[in-house]
Design an enzyme around this catalytic site. Sequence first.
Site, short mmCIF file in Angstrom:
data_model
loop_
_atom_site.label_atom_id
_atom_site.label_comp_id
_atom_site.label_asym_id
_atom_site.label_seq_id
_atom_site.Cartn_x
_atom_site.Cartn_y
_atom_site.Cartn_z
N ALA A 368 -62.38 -19.02 -14.47
CA ALA A 368 -61.95 -19.02 -15.95
C ALA A 368 -62.87 -17.49 -16.09
CB ALA A 368 -62.21 -20.28 -16.56
N ASP A 397 -63.96 -18.16 -2.97
CA ASP A 397 -63.27 -19.14 -2.75
C ASP A 397 -61.73 -19.17 -2.87
OD1 ASP A 397 -65.44 -21.18 -3.53
OD2 ASP A 397 -65.26 -20.81 -5.36
N GLN A 407 -57.49 -20.56 -15.58
CA GLN A 407 -58.22 -19.49 -15.09
C GLN A 407 -56.91 -19.05 -14.57
OE1 GLN A 407 -60.17 -20.32 -11.04
NE2 GLN A 407 -61.66 -21.48 -12.20
N LYS A 419 -59.38 -16.02 -4.41
CA LYS A 419 -59.02 -15.82 -6.02
C LYS A 419 -59.09 -13.66 -6.13
CE LYS A 419 -61.26 -20.50 -7.89
NZ LYS A 419 -62.56 -20.71 -8.66
N VAL A 443 -72.01 -14.03 -2.74
CA VAL A 443 -73.42 -12.77 -2.66
C VAL A 443 -74.77 -13.69 -2.89
CG1 VAL A 443 -74.51 -11.63 -4.39
CG2 VAL A 443 -72.33 -11.55 -4.34
N CYS A 523 -85.51 -45.02 -5.13
CA CYS A 523 -86.10 -46.51 -5.55
C CYS A 523 -85.12 -47.02 -6.26
CB CYS A 523 -87.70 -46.86 -6.13
SG CYS A 523 -87.63 -46.80 -7.11
#
Length: 795
Positions: A368, A397, A407, A419, A443, A523
Amino acid sequence: MADLRHLWTVHCDRERLNILVNTSASRSAQSLSALPGIPSEPAAFLGLTLRSALLTSFVLTVNAILLVVDDGAVLVSASVTSFTSKWGRNRQRYVLGDSAMQQMAQSHFLDAKNIVLAGVKALTVHDTKKCETWDLGTNFFIREEDILTQRSRVEAVYSHIAELNPYVQVNISAASLDENTDLSFLKQFQCVILTDTRISLQKKINDFCRLQQPPIKFISSDVYGICARIFCDFGDQFEVSDPNGEEVKEIFVQSITKANPGIVTCLENRTHGLQSGQTVTFKEINGMSELNGNTHQIEVLSPYSFSIGDTSDLEDYTHGGIVCQIKTPKTVCFESLEKQLSNPSCLIADFSKPEVRSQNCMNVGCGAIGCEMLKNFALLGVSLSGKSGEIIITDPDLIEKSNLNRQFLFRPHHIQKPKSTTAAAATLEINPQVKISARLNKVCPATENIYSDEFYSKLDVVVTALDNVEARRYIDSRSVSNQRPLLDSGTMGTKGHTEVIVPNLTESYNSHRDPPEEEIPFCTLKSFPAVIEHTIQWARDKFESLFTHKPSIYNKFWQTHSSAEQVLQVKMKSRESLEGSFQVIKLLSRRPAQWEDCVLLARFKFEKYFKRKVSSLFWQSPKRPPSPIEFEFKDEFSEEEREAINLLERAISNNIHLQTTPILFEKDDDSNGHIDFITAASNLRARMYSIESADRFRTKRIAGKIIPAIATATAAVSGLVRIVAGYGFDSFRNCFFNLALPIIVFTKPAEVRRTQIREGISFSIWDRWTIHGKEDFTLSDFINAVQVRKYLVKH
């Protein structure tokens, strides 16, 4: 960001929520053009970017909208029933809540990108002007051919706005709107938005809106150069259901004193995060049970305790209990534009100086914020073709449906495309002269052969658009080691921040450490859950174990052993230990051959997780005792553990396939059953421990670790990031804002610390040390190097 002195002022009257961004308390918007260095046309992109984001943030709680652009208008109204997932607006829904989303889904608006992305029902864009050259630097939907063909601006942007969200009805209008226009047509709208409109017309429309019953919400805004103003008037009695946009807090109680006032102490000295004057209620208190269900106004005494009034007449507190924060709606009174212009209250904040354009820029990430940054770079003319500069973007991605509502460079036909390459192509549509290179490599340390020191040495600035701290720390370390400036920004819900990191002037991102994210003890997850987050994490872990981890181990085992016969003959006959193999053999024996087998296995898991294991648990206050859950059917199902040899023999006789397909958790595909599994398992476990269950929507946010996001905060933060060069330390500013309050804070970055080794020699994080050889390496050099090493390790 550099100081613009008094060119940006914000009126932030919390009691009236009026927003007025102007040059001074006494100047009107019309006088801005007379200031030195400010163009007479309201054309500066810098102000437009932030104005657009802030304006939209105030619109999100109203319904029918009219927006006027350059004496034009945008009209909005409609109704819709489905709003949750059609356009992937889950992150926005986490910010605004269902009520605001429903209102927007029934809204008619006049504004463009951010309001359409937010998901209103209908939008009518009104503008009477033709496309001009300067529009190319401020309107990313206008192209050069629109200017050459003399298209009207409203016609030029219409198709681009409409394709942002197919569920929003977009209309256009070019009707006249001036001081002589009959304003009765405004009665069909719940909100009117004016932009770049004459002050006289703004006053007239504002007065008309205030006279209606109920009042029509009114917003006006203007941009002059890099100055902007926004004004809101939602009437004399406007109810704000959520004054700050924060999640409601629940705190476990350690003790409550029987006194006047009674003092509540948090369990295990955990901070409560409450503020004096807030309202809380109690539940599950043992002993002082009169507190349960009643509301109390608190007074904070310390980060770990607060008072709640007189408890001296109540029973003695024994143990347990949860404090639940209650959000109290707030009624605010707005003033008219006429009154605010004559007597405004202004919060003055410094802003940036006009920046020098960068030559080489690396943008990490095309989410975005990355999309907003690329849009800004294109409009500003960063790295134009024919020059030595270049914008390099990288993102590994692929585009998903849930990306589309923020976006804005992506469209439905881009889903499952990279993208970075898609964003680069969209950027070139905005400005074909930009030189941009798209990459798909992440990166990280594994790609340092690609993003090497030589690569960084060719950059002028690094701009990050990342969504996690570890990635930021890595990019920061690489930028520091190569002495490259770094501009970082991020958002969470309605909040946003920008940070500027300049070689040899400021500290780096790694110089300060946020408190580590609190992890849930094993736990607690295994035996003593206390809140729904514990049961959701337990269910998420079970998903990973059942569908990802165990199948991966199973596959790896059978890559080593060619067949079940080979395991049976070699391992068993040679009397080798089956340790490490038994889990695989169990999976082999339970491998379902048909859907009914899956049901039987699920029934067995129910018995195991929600009944049999309960009896072995121990507990003490304030831990919750579990209650076994009986399965609804009368038929009991149990499975006896067989010997490993019998399991293998059955697998051999049935000719069972020895490979499975591990399933990776995916939160955004509502048809894959992942969130449904976690929701069901989490709520069953919550029922065991008398914990209030969570619906699928909330479970998805927690299990998927979804960061609440909204397009307006993204646009605002990108508008605050400035690429600068040639300025001293005092010229730079970091920024934090919260659009829910609203508040914008500018602070100086931390100045770089230098440590003196000896007289005349000092170093900082930006300095690099090189030892050339033994012949040049003296004892003094060695001592100095050791001192440096110790310091770096320590800090």
